[in-house]
Design an enzyme around this catalytic site. Structure first.
Site, short mmCIF file in Angstrom:
data_model
loop_
_atom_site.label_atom_id
_atom_site.label_comp_id
_atom_site.label_asym_id
_atom_site.label_seq_id
_atom_site.Cartn_x
_atom_site.Cartn_y
_atom_site.Cartn_z
N ARG A 121 -5.32 -19.76 11.84
CA ARG A 121 -5.95 -19.75 10.63
C ARG A 121 -7.08 -18.67 10.43
NH1 ARG A 121 -6.07 -25.48 11.23
NH2 ARG A 121 -4.28 -26.34 10.09
N GLU A 185 -4.49 9.17 -2.27
CA GLU A 185 -5.39 8.08 -2.37
C GLU A 185 -7.00 8.76 -2.52
OE1 GLU A 185 -4.41 5.20 -2.80
OE2 GLU A 185 -2.69 4.64 -1.55
N GLU A 237 -10.09 -9.20 -6.05
CA GLU A 237 -9.44 -8.46 -7.19
C GLU A 237 -9.48 -9.26 -8.43
OE1 GLU A 237 -6.40 -5.65 -6.08
OE2 GLU A 237 -5.40 -6.59 -7.85
N ARG A 241 -11.74 -4.47 -8.86
CA ARG A 241 -10.86 -3.85 -7.74
C ARG A 241 -9.68 -3.51 -8.32
NH1 ARG A 241 -10.50 -5.90 -1.37
NH2 ARG A 241 -8.95 -4.54 -0.82
N HIS A 252 4.66 1.34 -6.73
CA HIS A 252 5.30 0.13 -5.91
C HIS A 252 6.72 -0.03 -6.48
CE1 HIS A 252 1.31 -1.91 -4.64
NE2 HIS A 252 1.58 -0.69 -3.89
P1 NAD Z 1 2.24 4.37 7.99
O1 NAD Z 1 1.45 3.29 8.61
O2 NAD Z 1 3.86 4.31 7.77
O3 NAD Z 1 2.08 5.93 8.83
C1 NAD Z 1 2.66 7.00 8.58
C2 NAD Z 1 3.32 7.80 9.69
O4 NAD Z 1 2.41 8.40 10.37
C3 NAD Z 1 4.18 6.68 10.45
O5 NAD Z 1 5.40 7.30 10.92
C4 NAD Z 1 3.26 6.51 11.79
O6 NAD Z 1 3.98 6.23 12.78
C5 NAD Z 1 2.77 7.96 11.74
N1 NAD Z 1 1.35 8.21 12.43
C6 NAD Z 1 0.26 7.25 12.06
N2 NAD Z 1 -0.66 7.83 12.74
C7 NAD Z 1 -0.46 9.00 13.43
C8 NAD Z 1 -1.05 9.83 14.08
N3 NAD Z 1 -2.37 9.86 14.33
N4 NAD Z 1 -0.36 10.80 14.52
C9 NAD Z 1 1.13 10.99 14.39
N5 NAD Z 1 1.53 10.12 13.75
C10 NAD Z 1 0.87 9.12 13.29
O7 NAD Z 1 1.74 4.60 6.48
P2 NAD Z 1 0.41 4.82 5.92
O8 NAD Z 1 0.60 6.04 4.83
O9 NAD Z 1 -0.86 5.18 6.68
O10 NAD Z 1 0.29 3.58 5.10
C11 NAD Z 1 1.18 3.12 3.98
C12 NAD Z 1 1.09 1.64 4.02
O11 NAD Z 1 -0.50 1.31 3.56
C13 NAD Z 1 1.81 1.26 2.97
O12 NAD Z 1 2.48 -0.12 3.44
C14 NAD Z 1 0.78 0.44 1.78
O13 NAD Z 1 1.17 -0.52 1.12
C15 NAD Z 1 -0.38 0.09 2.83
N6 NAD Z 1 -1.66 0.31 1.89
C16 NAD Z 1 -2.39 -0.83 2.01
C17 NAD Z 1 -3.64 -0.85 1.49
C18 NAD Z 1 -4.47 -2.05 1.43
O14 NAD Z 1 -5.65 -1.97 0.84
N7 NAD Z 1 -4.38 -2.83 2.66
C19 NAD Z 1 -4.09 0.44 0.64
C20 NAD Z 1 -3.11 1.47 0.43
C21 NAD Z 1 -2.06 1.65 1.35
N1 GLY Z 2 -5.51 -0.48 -2.41
C1 GLY Z 2 -6.17 -1.18 -3.31
C2 GLY Z 2 -7.04 -2.18 -2.74
O1 GLY Z 2 -7.42 -2.20 -1.58
O2 GLY Z 2 -7.66 -3.00 -3.59
#
Ligand code: NAD
Ligand code: GLY
Length: 359
Positions: A121, A185, A237, A241, A252
């Site tokens: 949890r 972003e 949110e 947010r 998406h």
């Molecule tokens: P990702 O985690 O897939 O990373 C992108 C690529 O870069 C991957 O192939 C990874 O292996 C590689 N990589 C990562 N760090 C590296 C480094 N330092 N050197 C070499 N390669 C590296 O993608 P992302 O763009 O980081 O994240 C996208 C995800 O984040 C999506 O699923 C999205 O929905 C989510 N997201 C979440 C929030 C939130 O608030 N939680 C906000 C925005 C996005």
């Molecule tokens: N990436 C949108 C949020 O964190 O609310």
């Protein structure tokens, strides 16, 4: 080490630090201090592990450390991989005082964070973001989730990290396309809340693309300050947010429709922000000149600004209806009144939305 930027996320009595700087992963004592219990599971992916996992394991020497290296990519942000992380926690014998460390981009942070939210949890977790996107957005604010074939992030929880350490030296190995996706972003914060920052991005675009360390650290720090402020005011949110989702309802839908193997998340958000800005201009809410500035900056960052070919407007609209911001089947979109001024809209005529998707 260069200058370190410190930002705090304050959620009433709860608060946690975000540290941004080069070389933070080499500060073993600081990292170890974030793991008070005996058990720690480090979750990372196959691209990140060869570069950075050993450093984190060294820092945690003396603890009972487990590691789980997942295949990389959005297609892996699944319930099945989430189950694997839970199994790794079970194999480690992780107790309630265990810590989960997410070392990687947003995929690892979201998935591992969700496992931390669910194990017994809820256990502590620490975000060590290694992509620009994760440093400026996903590692901060406690949204955790996995995707379903039907939609992005449909299963998840709010679970805040206990700290975020963004070692900007990890960006040295990040592929160019991923860096550009993260810049989408960053642009978002200027677009929704900070016209002066948007202008700063226009002025510093070349430095950012050239990975100038000071420019990147400044962009990350400003982004984190915006995100921390918004999350502090609206953690779950209920209102403000939602503005962070500017471009995301479109984005998406694109990602889901492409089966999570087409545009990267940041690229899909870039397209989505331009569509949201166009729709706002069509509706007379915002000047066309601001839409043009937004598209121009994203294009300078090498990001797409139009829908990829082959996606049908009908299918995208159907996906958008399943978006988490939709209420009782009614679409809620984040539009803007111009640069720096985003707003929630629930009254968008479907014909106008279709016109933007079909254009
Ligand atoms: P990702 O985690 O897939 O990373 C992108 C690529 O870069 C991957 O192939 C990874 O292996 C590689 N990589 C990562 N760090 C590296 C480094 N330092 N050197 C070499 N390669 C590296 O993608 P992302 O763009 O980081 O994240 C996208 C995800 O984040 C999506 O699923 C999205 O929905 C989510 N997201 C979440 C929030 C939130 O608030 N939680 C906000 C925005 C996005
Ligand atoms: N990436 C949108 C949020 O964190 O609310």
């Amino acid at each position: 080490m260069n200058k370190v930027h410190d930002v705090e996320v304050a959620l009433g009595a709860r608060r946690y630090p975000i540290r941004i700087g080069r070389g933070l992963l080499d500060q073993g004592d600081a990292l170890r201090a974030l793991v008070p219990g005996r058990h720690v599971l480090v979750v990372t992916d196959a691209n990140v592990a060869p570069h950075y996992l050993a450093r984190v394991e060294t820092a945690l020497a003396g603890k009972q450390v487990g590691t789980r290296v997942l295949p990389a990519g959005e297609q892996e942000k699944t319930l099945a991989r989430f189950g694997e992380v839970l199994s790794a926690l079970a194999a480690l014998g992780a107790s309630r005082d265990a810590t989960l460390v997410a070392l990687g981009g947003g995929v690892i942070g979201d998935l591992a964070g969700f496992a931390a939210a669910c194990w017994m949890r809820g256990i502590r977790f620490v975000q060590l973001p290694t992509t620009l996107l994760a440093m400026v957005d996903s590692s901060v604010g406690g949204k955790t989730a996995v995707d379903l074939p039907q939609g992005k992030n449909l299963v998840g929880a709010f679970h805040q990290p206990s700290a975020v350490l963004a070692d900007t030296a990890t960006l040295d190995t990040l592929p160019d396309r991923e860096l550009r996706a993260g810049l989408a972003e960053v642009v978002k914060y200027g677009a929704i809340a900070d016209a002066a920052f948007f202008t700063w991005l226009e002025e510093n675009a070349e430095a950012l693309l050239a990975r100038d360390a000071d420019a990147l650290a400044e962009a990350i720090a400003v982004s984190c300050r915006h995100k921390a402020g918004i999350v502090a005011r609206d953690e779950t949110e209920q209102g403000e947010r939602m503005l962070l989702n500017f471009g995301h309802t479109f984005g998406h839908a694109i990602e889901t429709q492409q089966g999570y193997g087409g545009l990267l998340h940041g690229e899909a958000v870039a397209v989505g922000m331009v569509l949201a800005a166009r729709l706002s201009a069509d509706l007379g809410r915002a000047p066309w000149s601001d839409t043009a500035r937004l598209a121009a900056l994203l294009e300078r960052f090498g990001l797409p600004v139009a829908l990829p070919p082959g996606l049908s407007g009908d299918a995208l609209l159907e996906r958008m209806r399943l978006d988490k911001k939709a209420l009782s089947g009614q679409l809620r979109l984040i539009l803007w009144n111009g640069l720096g001024a985003a707003a929630v809209a629930t009254d968008v005529p479907e014909a106008d939305l279709r016109a933007v998707l079909d254009a």
